[in-house]
Design a protein around this motif. Structure first.
Motif, short mmCIF file in Angstrom:
data_model
loop_
_atom_site.label_atom_id
_atom_site.label_comp_id
_atom_site.label_asym_id
_atom_site.label_seq_id
_atom_site.Cartn_x
_atom_site.Cartn_y
_atom_site.Cartn_z
N PRO A 144 0.82 -1.22 0.00
CA PRO A 144 0.00 0.00 0.00
C PRO A 144 0.85 1.27 0.00
N ALA A 145 0.37 2.27 -0.72
CA ALA A 145 1.06 3.55 -0.82
C ALA A 145 0.58 4.51 0.26
N GLY A 146 1.33 5.58 0.45
CA GLY A 146 0.93 6.67 1.33
C GLY A 146 0.95 7.97 0.55
N VAL A 147 0.40 9.02 1.12
CA VAL A 147 0.47 10.34 0.51
C VAL A 147 0.99 11.33 1.54
N ARG A 148 2.02 12.07 1.16
CA ARG A 148 2.63 13.08 2.02
C ARG A 148 1.93 14.42 1.81
N ALA A 149 1.50 15.03 2.88
CA ALA A 149 0.88 16.37 2.81
C ALA A 149 2.00 17.41 2.90
N GLN A 150 2.50 17.84 1.74
CA GLN A 150 3.63 18.76 1.70
C GLN A 150 3.15 20.18 1.46
N ALA A 151 3.45 21.08 2.39
CA ALA A 151 3.10 22.49 2.21
C ALA A 151 4.08 23.14 1.25
N VAL A 152 3.52 23.90 0.30
CA VAL A 152 4.32 24.59 -0.72
C VAL A 152 3.91 26.05 -0.74
N LEU A 153 4.90 26.94 -0.73
CA LEU A 153 4.62 28.36 -0.81
C LEU A 153 4.40 28.77 -2.26
N ALA A 154 3.89 29.98 -2.46
CA ALA A 154 3.56 30.45 -3.82
C ALA A 154 4.80 30.55 -4.70
N ASP A 155 5.98 30.76 -4.09
CA ASP A 155 7.20 30.88 -4.89
C ASP A 155 7.83 29.52 -5.21
N GLY A 156 7.14 28.44 -4.83
CA GLY A 156 7.64 27.11 -5.11
C GLY A 156 8.51 26.51 -4.02
#
Length: 413
Positions: free
Chosen positions: A352-364
């Motif tokens: 089974p896979a997982g999903v990482r909740a990665q925060a990204v800013l507007a500048d990348g």
């Protein structure tokens, strides 16, 4: 210890004092921390799934991270080092399966040797004991692993984080409502927060804590706050090793410091099985655990965020390699064989896979530390991917401290 007034002194009109949105390990640790610090505080946890820890908490590799990777002084470094020791103690206290196995971080190419040495320096700055190994010493720890050099980190371990989450829920004494997806938030200064769930139930609280993980930015916007970031979901794809005897413990490559991902690693879990991964690719939905899971609204939101395109332009070479390993088992096997030459394609069984909740800013910019922000009657946890499970007890105390300070202010005459 926070001073919280009795229910009669607080007055009516509220169903609870603190409402936690999200029943993963961070949300449940927050509830646990609040009721421990201020007994009598009424805490309710809303979780949209039918049980706890169904996403990031229950779909990771179960590693208790030592804190060796993280920037000295950062929340990740401080909370991981502290949290690792506390997690081992918590598991021992409640009889939760765990083991302190130690791990190897192995350099397989000469270009990785400076980065390996930098990790040694970082470990020392973070107060983590490590031991440097030459190529001939690696087989003493892992007979089938090959490399030019390695470091041994003795404080790394594994545990059952789902069991930890369940114990936190039980020990907190909070009211846990499962199947309660938040659909609307009404926040009124001086009064508090009212939340309506998908079923139509309304819960009124003086303070709300947003620990919604993959959906934390959406919950922040429901309150009327601009989180200043977006969750860009990355799927972590795993295999299980058909010959687990090839690996004794935990084996990691030297990570690329430009990315928050640690690379494809080998993890012997508490059940004796060995997981290999994760391979990190963009997910087509917040809960996109396979290429076939596509949610147009969520995908559209990711594509509309300027930071997503800036990540793609900046790191397309890295992303192309991850995508290739996702689509080709042979390519994935080749990556694993850098560390474990004996492995074959037939040894890898899809897991089974997982999903990482990665925060990204507007500048990348990929947010590289835990991110906690406050607003009226609200505490938002906006970035808590790995090592958040390891660090969940100190994170919960910090978030709980902020929530109780707000609560104390709210009930003050």
């Amino acid at each position: 210890m926070a001073q919280v007034r009795t229910a009669s002194a607080r007055g009516g009109g509220h169903d609870c004092d603190v409402l936690v949105v999200g029943g993963g390990i961070v949300g449940l640790s927050t509830a646990y921390a609040i009721t421990r610090a201020a007994p009598g505080t009424r805490v309710t946890v809303l979780e949209k799934e039918p049980g706890p820890a169904r996403h990031q908490t229950g779909r990771n590799s179960g590693v208790i991270h030592s804190g060796v990777y993280y920037r000295p002084g950062s929340l990740k470094a401080r909370y991981a080092v502290r949290g690792a020791a506390e997690m081992v103690k918590f598991c021992a206290e409640y009889g939760i399966p765990h083991a302190v196995t130690g791990k190897l971080i192995v350099a397989t190419e000469r270009t990785e040797l400076p980065r390996l040495h930098a990790l040694v320096q970082r470990a020392r700055e973070n107060g983590i004991p490590v031991r440097e190994l030459g190529a001939a010493q690696i087989p003493e720890h892992e007979p089938e692993v090959r490399g030019l050099a390695a470091i041994h980190v003795g404080t790394t371990g594994v545990c059952d984080y789902v069991a930890v989450a369940r114990q936190l829920a039980h020990a907190s004494g909070a009211e846990i409502r499962y199947g309660a997806e938040v659909r609307h938030v009404d926040r009124r200064p001086g009064l508090g927060v009212a939340v309506r769930t998908r079923s139509g139930d309304v819960i009124r609280a003086r303070v709300m804590v947003n620990c919604a993980g993959l959906h934390c930015d959406e919950i922040a916007r429901l309150t009327g706050d601009d989180p200043g970031m977006r969750i860009v979901p990355f799927r972590g794809e795993y295999y299980e090793l058909a010959r687990p005897e090839l690996v004794r413990g935990l084996v990691y490559p030297v990570p690329d410091p430009a990315f928050p991902f640690l690379g494809v690693h080998l993890t012997r879990g508490i059940d004796g099985g060995v997981h290999i991964g994760p391979n990190a690719v963009p997910a087509l939905a917040r809960e996109g655990y396979g290429w076939g899971v596509v949610r147009p609204r969520e995908l559209g939101g990711t594509l509309a965020w300027p930071g997503s395109w800036r990540i793609a332009r900046r790191h397309w070479r890295y992303g192309a390699g991850e995508l290739r390993r996702s689509l080709s088992k042979a390519a994935f096997t080749t990556a694993v064989r850098r560390l474990l030459p004996a492995v074959t394609e037939d040894d890898l069984v899809a897991a089974p896979a997982g999903v990482r909740a990665q925060a990204v800013l507007a500048d990348g910019t990929l947010v590289d530390d835990f991110l906690i922000r406050e607003a009226a009657h609200t505490v938002h946890v906006l970035n808590a991917p790995s090592p958040a499970a390891t660090a969940s007890l100190p994170i919960g105390r910090e978030v709980g401290r902020r929530a109780l300070a707000m609560l104390d202010e709210a009930v003050r005459p």
